[in-house]
Design a protein around this motif. Structure first.
Motif, PDB file in Angstrom:
ATOM      1  N   ALA A 113       0.847  -1.210   0.000  1.00 17.67           N
ATOM      2  CA  ALA A 113       0.000   0.000   0.000  1.00 17.67           C
ATOM      3  C   ALA A 113       0.878   1.254   0.000  1.00 17.67           C
ATOM      4  O   ALA A 113       0.440   2.324   0.434  1.00 17.67           O
ATOM      5  CB  ALA A 113      -0.917  -0.004   1.213  1.00 17.67           C
ATOM      6  N   LEU A 114       2.097   1.105  -0.488  1.00 13.86           N
ATOM      7  CA  LEU A 114       3.079   2.215  -0.513  1.00 13.86           C
ATOM      8  C   LEU A 114       3.207   2.868   0.866  1.00 13.86           C
ATOM      9  O   LEU A 114       3.338   4.086   0.990  1.00 13.86           O
ATOM     10  CB  LEU A 114       2.720   3.236  -1.598  1.00 13.86           C
ATOM     11  CG  LEU A 114       2.610   2.666  -3.031  1.00 13.86           C
ATOM     12  CD1 LEU A 114       2.389   3.793  -4.038  1.00 13.86           C
ATOM     13  CD2 LEU A 114       3.854   1.862  -3.410  1.00 13.86           C
ATOM     14  N   ASN A 115       3.128   2.013   1.891  1.00 12.17           N
ATOM     15  CA  ASN A 115       3.330   2.434   3.290  1.00 12.17           C
ATOM     16  C   ASN A 115       2.325   3.484   3.758  1.00 12.17           C
ATOM     17  O   ASN A 115       2.627   4.305   4.650  1.00 12.17           O
ATOM     18  CB  ASN A 115       4.776   2.910   3.517  1.00 12.17           C
ATOM     19  CG  ASN A 115       5.778   1.862   3.107  1.00 12.17           C
ATOM     20  OD1 ASN A 115       5.586   0.685   3.396  1.00 12.17           O
ATOM     21  ND2 ASN A 115       6.830   2.244   2.392  1.00 12.17           N
ATOM     22  N   ALA A 116       1.127   3.457   3.155  1.00 10.54           N
ATOM     23  CA  ALA A 116       0.074   4.400   3.579  1.00 10.54           C
ATOM     24  C   ALA A 116      -0.211   4.213   5.071  1.00 10.54           C
ATOM     25  O   ALA A 116      -0.173   3.091   5.595  1.00 10.54           O
ATOM     26  CB  ALA A 116      -1.186   4.164   2.756  1.00 10.54           C
ATOM     27  N   ILE A 117      -0.498   5.330   5.715  1.00  5.46           N
ATOM     28  CA  ILE A 117      -0.668   5.315   7.171  1.00  5.46           C
ATOM     29  C   ILE A 117      -2.118   4.970   7.517  1.00  5.46           C
ATOM     30  O   ILE A 117      -3.013   5.807   7.355  1.00  5.46           O
ATOM     31  CB  ILE A 117      -0.277   6.679   7.771  1.00  5.46           C
ATOM     32  CG1 ILE A 117       1.203   6.947   7.497  1.00  5.46           C
ATOM     33  CG2 ILE A 117      -0.587   6.718   9.265  1.00  5.46           C
ATOM     34  CD1 ILE A 117       1.740   8.184   8.159  1.00  5.46           C
ATOM     35  N   ASN A 118      -2.318   3.753   8.002  1.00  5.99           N
ATOM     36  CA  ASN A 118      -3.644   3.390   8.527  1.00  5.99           C
ATOM     37  C   ASN A 118      -3.614   3.584  10.049  1.00  5.99           C
ATOM     38  O   ASN A 118      -2.616   4.055  10.610  1.00  5.99           O
ATOM     39  CB  ASN A 118      -4.016   1.957   8.109  1.00  5.99           C
ATOM     40  CG  ASN A 118      -3.017   0.935   8.624  1.00  5.99           C
ATOM     41  OD1 ASN A 118      -2.131   1.261   9.425  1.00  5.99           O
ATOM     42  ND2 ASN A 118      -3.154  -0.299   8.181  1.00  5.99           N
TER      43      ASN A 118
END
Ligand code: CAA
Length: 257
Positions: free
Chosen positions: A24-29
Motif C-alpha cells: 500500500a506504498l506504506n500508507a498510514i492506517n
C-alpha cells in the motif's frame, strides 16, 4: 505496538523505524499511526542510550504515500476530525522528541507522508524522492499539520501553490525550496542519516533536546520563543553538561558528556 507494521531496529543507540506496508506504498492506517504514537510516547524508553531516530518506508518506491485513503469513505465529520487530531498529536510528539529524528525519504512522500517527513527534525531525500500535498485531488486538505508546517519550511507562496495544485516535486526542487536538508543516492540514504545522528550524539544531550524545544518555540504562538531561549540559555550555563563542555574547551580536550 504492532512490530510487523512498524519494524524497529536498533544499533548503538540509533533506532530505525520502518513503516512496513509496501503493498500500500506504506500508507498510514490506524495501526501505523497508533504504532508511531505508542513508540514516541513509551516505546522509546526501552532503548538504552537512545541517540537518534530514523523514520523510513519499506521498499524502494515509497516513504509514505499518505494517509490510507481506503479507510476514508465511511468516516463521519466527527470521526474525520478525530483522525486528523490524533495524527497531529502524534506528529507533535515526533517534532518535540528529545533526540533528533530524521526522515529518510526513499520515494513518495505524499499527503500524510510529506507531513510525517516535515514533523521530523531533518529530512534526507534519496534521488527518487517525490513530495506533495495532493489532498485537493480527493476533495480534502492536509490533515496532519501540512497546512502549518509546509509554509513554515518553504514559505507561504510555494506552500499555497503546492497545496492548491496538488503538484508533486522531486528531490532537487525540494532541496532548493528548503524542504529537505540533503539529497543522496538511495543506497546511501541510511548511511547519511546515521552519520548525521552520530555527529549530533557527540554533542551535549541536554543542549540538543533544549535546542529542539527552543527552535520549535518560534512556531508556537502560545509561547514567547525569545523568552524560552534566554531562560534555557541560563539554565544550561548553570548545568554540569555546560561546565564539562567549557572545561573541555579550556583544557583542549574532547568533552565527556
Ligand atoms: N492510501 C491507500 N492505498 C494507497 C495509497 C494511499 N494513500 N497510495 C497508494 N495506495 C495503494 C494503491 O491503492 C495500490 O493498491 P492496490 O494494488 O491494492 O490497488 C498500491 O498502493 C500501489 O499504488 P498504485 O498502483 O497507485 O501505484 P502507482 O505507482 O501507480 O502510483 C501514487 C503511486 C502516485 C503514489 C498513487 O498510488 C497515489 O496517487 N496514491 C495516493 C496519494 C495521495 O493522494 N496521498 C494523500 C492521501 S490523503 C492524506 O494523506 C490526508 C492527510 O493529510 C491526513
Amino acid at each position: 505496538m504492532d512490530t510487523t507494521i512498524i519494524l524497529v531496529q536498533e544499533e548503538d543507540g540509533i533506532v530505525n523505524l520502518t513503516i512496513n506496508r509496501p503493498k500500500a506504498l506504506n500508507a498510514i492506517n490506524s495501526a501505523v499511526m497508533s504504532g508511531l504514537n505508542d513508540w514516541f510516547s513509551e516505546g522509546y524508553k526501552s532503548v538504552n542510550g537512545l541517540k537518534g531516530v530514523i523514520i523510513t518506508g519499506s521498499g524502494e518506491k515509497a516513504f509514505v504515500a499518505g494517509a490510507d485513503i481506503k479507510g476514508f469513505s465511511t468516516l463521519t465529520a466527527e470521526e474525520g476530525s478525530q483522525l486528523s487530531k490524533f495524527g497531529q498529536d502524534t506528529y507533535f510528539k515526533i517534532e518535540n522528541f528529545h533526540v533528533p529524528v530524521i526522515a529518510a525519504v526513499n520515494g513518495y512522500a505524499l499527503g500524510g507522508g510529506c507531513e510525517l517527513a516535515m514533523a521530523c527534525h531533518l529530512r534526507v531525500a534519496a534521488e527518487n524522492a517525490l513530495f506533495g500535498q495532493p489532498e485537493v485531488n480527493l476533495g480534502l486538505i492536509p490533515g496532519y499539520g501540512g497546512t502549518q508546517r509546509l509554509p513554515q519550511l518553504i514559505g507561504k507562496a510555494k506552500a499555497m501553490e503546492l497545496t492548491l495544485t496538488g503538484d508533486t516535486i522531486g528531490a532537487v526542487e525540494a532541496l532548493q525550496l528548503g524542504l529537505v536538508n540533503h539529497i543522496v543516492p538511495l543506497e546511501s540514504l541510511l548511511e547519511k542519516c546515521i552519520s548525521i545522528l552520530k555527529k549530533t550524539s557527540r554533542k551535549g544531550p541536554i543542549s540538543i533536546s533544549k535546542a529542539i524545544r527552543a527552535i520549535n518555540a518560534s512556531y508556537d504562538p502560545s509561547v514567547n520563543g525569545y523568552e524560552v531561549e534566554y531562560k534555557t540559555f541560563g539554565e544550561l550555563l548553570d548545568s554540569d553538561e555546560c561546565r564539562e563542555g567549557v572545561a573541555a574547551f579550556i583544557e583542549k580536550r574532547k568533552p565527556n558528556f
